[in-house]
Design a protein around this motif. Structure first.
Motif, mmCIF file in Angstrom:
data_model
loop_
_atom_site.group_PDB
_atom_site.id
_atom_site.type_symbol
_atom_site.label_atom_id
_atom_site.label_comp_id
_atom_site.label_asym_id
_atom_site.label_seq_id
_atom_site.Cartn_x
_atom_site.Cartn_y
_atom_site.Cartn_z
ATOM 1 N N ALA A 34 -3.522 -3.449 4.922
ATOM 2 C CA ALA A 34 -3.947 -2.396 4.004
ATOM 3 C C ALA A 34 -3.253 -1.088 4.292
ATOM 4 O O ALA A 34 -3.145 -0.233 3.438
ATOM 5 C CB ALA A 34 -5.453 -2.209 4.107
ATOM 6 N N LYS A 35 -2.830 -0.935 5.499
ATOM 7 C CA LYS A 35 -2.173 0.328 5.833
ATOM 8 C C LYS A 35 -0.759 0.314 5.307
ATOM 9 O O LYS A 35 0.206 0.168 6.036
ATOM 10 C CB LYS A 35 -2.206 0.546 7.345
ATOM 11 C CG LYS A 35 -3.611 0.863 7.811
ATOM 12 C CD LYS A 35 -3.669 1.036 9.301
ATOM 13 C CE LYS A 35 -5.076 1.385 9.730
ATOM 14 N NZ LYS A 35 -5.319 1.035 11.107
ATOM 15 N N LYS A 36 -0.699 0.467 4.034
ATOM 16 C CA LYS A 36 0.597 0.360 3.386
ATOM 17 C C LYS A 36 1.538 1.414 3.918
ATOM 18 O O LYS A 36 2.743 1.237 3.924
ATOM 19 C CB LYS A 36 0.426 0.534 1.886
ATOM 20 C CG LYS A 36 -0.400 -0.543 1.280
ATOM 21 C CD LYS A 36 -0.508 -0.316 -0.193
ATOM 22 C CE LYS A 36 -1.932 -0.195 -0.581
ATOM 23 N NZ LYS A 36 -2.125 -0.171 -2.005
ATOM 24 N N ALA A 37 0.944 2.521 4.342
ATOM 25 C CA ALA A 37 1.765 3.603 4.859
ATOM 26 C C ALA A 37 2.610 3.117 6.023
ATOM 27 O O ALA A 37 3.718 3.596 6.241
ATOM 28 C CB ALA A 37 0.872 4.750 5.294
ATOM 29 N N ALA A 38 2.078 2.153 6.755
ATOM 30 C CA ALA A 38 2.766 1.697 7.954
ATOM 31 C C ALA A 38 4.189 1.261 7.644
ATOM 32 O O ALA A 38 5.110 1.529 8.408
ATOM 33 C CB ALA A 38 1.981 0.561 8.597
ATOM 34 N N VAL A 40 6.107 2.269 5.387
ATOM 35 C CA VAL A 40 6.953 3.358 4.899
ATOM 36 C C VAL A 40 7.105 4.441 5.958
ATOM 37 O O VAL A 40 8.204 4.793 6.364
ATOM 38 C CB VAL A 40 6.351 3.980 3.618
ATOM 39 C CG1 VAL A 40 7.157 5.204 3.201
ATOM 40 C CG2 VAL A 40 6.321 2.947 2.514
ATOM 41 N N ALA A 41 5.968 4.941 6.415
ATOM 42 C CA ALA A 41 6.002 6.090 7.310
ATOM 43 C C ALA A 41 6.292 5.683 8.743
ATOM 44 O O ALA A 41 6.966 6.386 9.464
ATOM 45 C CB ALA A 41 4.681 6.834 7.239
ATOM 46 N N ILE A 165 -3.545 -5.982 -3.100
ATOM 47 C CA ILE A 165 -3.589 -4.554 -2.807
ATOM 48 C C ILE A 165 -2.200 -3.919 -2.794
ATOM 49 O O ILE A 165 -2.064 -2.714 -3.012
ATOM 50 C CB ILE A 165 -4.343 -4.311 -1.474
ATOM 51 C CG1 ILE A 165 -4.750 -2.834 -1.344
ATOM 52 C CG2 ILE A 165 -3.515 -4.775 -0.275
ATOM 53 C CD1 ILE A 165 -5.784 -2.564 -0.268
#
Lengths: 256, 253
Positions: A34-38, A40-41, A165
């Motif tokens: 779920a930590k899609k940011a992972a 990218v960031a 998601i």
């Protein structure tokens, strides 16, 4: 096309993913996932592994074909029911005509999204190998199965939503179908003399598996049992998901 | 036909994922996932807020209720989305309480039972968000339903329908804003119940018809319920909320 093969394929997709990632539990994986940011960031090995394991298109196709199979089932069920003289009469034709319209629309929508990857319509046996022999002769049996299919549909989409998601447009479309199935379910339930919402795991005569687990009163570790609120409401307020495996167990008897 | 292509040009609001700090707050364990991003957002932007009345919202203890005119900041990330849902649930619950307090003329036994069920169910939704958001929860909102004639069946049923349809569309739109699958799954457990409410209320309005999932709400060509974004939902809810809801930090997509 042989549906059993399709279903085997679907399950194979899952097991591969879980094999590759068996050091994380399903729940943890979803949370990490779920930590899609992972990705990218802060790219990490795990995020990268997840991206490979869950090659987006494969997951989406898997979920959508699963959904399409259920929609085929519902659409054909209402198509046959509405075409059977004397089965659905008077005002009930408004209800089932609307359901028929929506389920056929869902089939068309999902097929258009899937294009060449859409599974073919299976052959159905709505008597479920003789368990419901009068399904198209007795309106009560027909309505009972309609309720079972609609409530199962709600649970099936709910169970698949987290797998979408990563794909906002598809997720949103699935959610927009999901709530329509819930509108349907509520109406069919009322038509059968039940409440529109599900109390505990009461099945109203449907196969108990359709409602197994609906009595849950814990959500993200918060209890919905509240002083002054009847137990019934504490369960009615929360619909519960079903895994694909559990949905397939319910649906399998209706496949030829 | 709906456009269902993937759109790589619409990234969600990204907030770096900080190391997870073990938080032992019992049933609110999940805040590990959502709390980190939201707390960061609050810290970074807390001094940049407008100079209106006292700001309440995520990060502040909200044991007290809100006050008319307060700016209520929903917050960012999943916290903001959950606060958004919490605000809608609060508004819905208060409406239902007032329906049961007044009981419109000619309310049938069945109708009373429906509204009682809805009220009781919404209590559990409100309680859930309050519990799960903990110190990040927005305050109890001040709600004003003076525009609704609670003695009048049509007025009540119309408002009830609008709320249930709105909540359904709001959850449908908010799903894509959530980044944690557990939160998404839990929102899914609520939204279908909101849709059931909508169906049942609509049947009370137009019994025996197709209105429970009418063409006015479910697109007859696609069979899809609406999905509405906070920017569309909040102005509708705001007309009943005396505080000023600020969604400026909510994820956009």
């Amino acid at each position: 096309m042989n549906l059993q093969n399709i279903l085997n394929e679907i399950e194979q997709v899952d097991s591969e993913v879980y094999d590759r990632l068996k050091h994380v539990s399903r729940r943890n994986m979803f949370s990490m996932f779920a930590k899609k940011a992972a990705s990218v960031a802060a790219p990490t090995l795990l995020a990268s592994a997840l991206n490979k394991a869950y090659a987006q298109s494969d997951v989406v196709v898997d979920v959508l074909n699963f959904a399409l199979t259920l929609e085929y089932l519902e659409a054909e069920f209402y198509n046959v029911g509405m075409d059977t003289p004397g089965l659905i009469i008077n005002l009930d034709r408004n209800v089932f005509g609307q359901l028929q319209k929506h389920e056929n629309a869902h089939v068309n929508l999902l097929k258009s999204v899937l294009g060449g990857r859409a599974v073919s319509k299976p052959r159905f046996d709505f008597t479920a190998k003789g368990a419901f022999p009068d399904v198209f002769r007795n309106f009560k049996t027909f309505a009972l199965l309609a309720q079972a299919f609609e409530d199962t549909g709600v649970r099936a989409y709910k169970g698949q939503a987290p797998r979408l998601i990563m794909d906002d447009p598809i997720l949103t479309t699935a959610l927009r179908i999901h709530s329509v199935e819930a509108r349907h379910a509520a109406r069919v339930r009322e038509l059968r003399g039940l409440k529109g919402w599900i109390t505990g795991n009461e099945s109203g005569g449907a196969p108990p598996a359709v409602y197994a687990g609906e009595e849950a009163v814990t959500h993200l570790e918060v209890s919905s049992l509240i002083p002054g609120v009847p137990y019934s409401a504490s369960t009615e307020a929360w619909d519960e998901p079903l895994s694909k495996e559990d949905v397939l167990k319910i649906v399998m008897p209706f496949l030829e | 036909m709906e456009q269902l292509h993937k759109d790589p040009a619409s990234p969600k609001q990204r907030v770096s994922v900080l190391p997870v700090v073990p938080v032992n707050i019992g049933r609110r364990w999940f805040m590990r996932y959502v709390g980190v991003t939201a707390a960061g957002g609050v810290l970074l932007s807390s001094c940049a807020q407008e100079n209106l009345n006292p700001i309440t919202g995520p990060g502040e203890t909200s044991m007290r209720g809100g006050r008319a005119g307060d700016v209520v900041e929903l917050g960012s990330g999943d916290i903001g989305v959950l606060n958004y849902a919490y605000a809608l649930e609060q508004a819905e619950l208060r409406f239902l309480e007032l329906v049961l307090d007044t009981r419109y003329d000619g309310m049938s036994t069945k109708e009373f039972q429906v509204f009682k069920d809805l009220r009781d169910q919404e209590i559990t939704h409100v309680d859930f968000f309050e519990a799960v958001l903990g110190s990040f929860a927005i305050p109890k909102l001040t709600l004003d339903y003076s525009s609704v004639n609670f003695r009048n069946r049509d007025s009540v049923l119309t408002t009830a329908r609008n709320f249930a349809d709105l909540a359904t569309a709001a959850y449908n739109g908010a799903g894509q804003l959530l980044t944690d699958a557990n939160n998404l799954a839990t929102a899914g457990k609520i939204v279908s119940v909101e849709a059931r409410h909508a169906s049942v209320i609509r049947e009370l309005i137009a019994p025996g018809s197709t209105y429970f999932a009418g063409d006015d709400v479910v697109d007859p060509a696609t069979g899809l319920d609406p999905a509405k974004m906070p920017g569309e939902v909040l102005p509708v809810a705001q007309q009943f909320i005396k505080e000023i809801i600020s969604a400026s930090r909510l994820p956009m997509a």
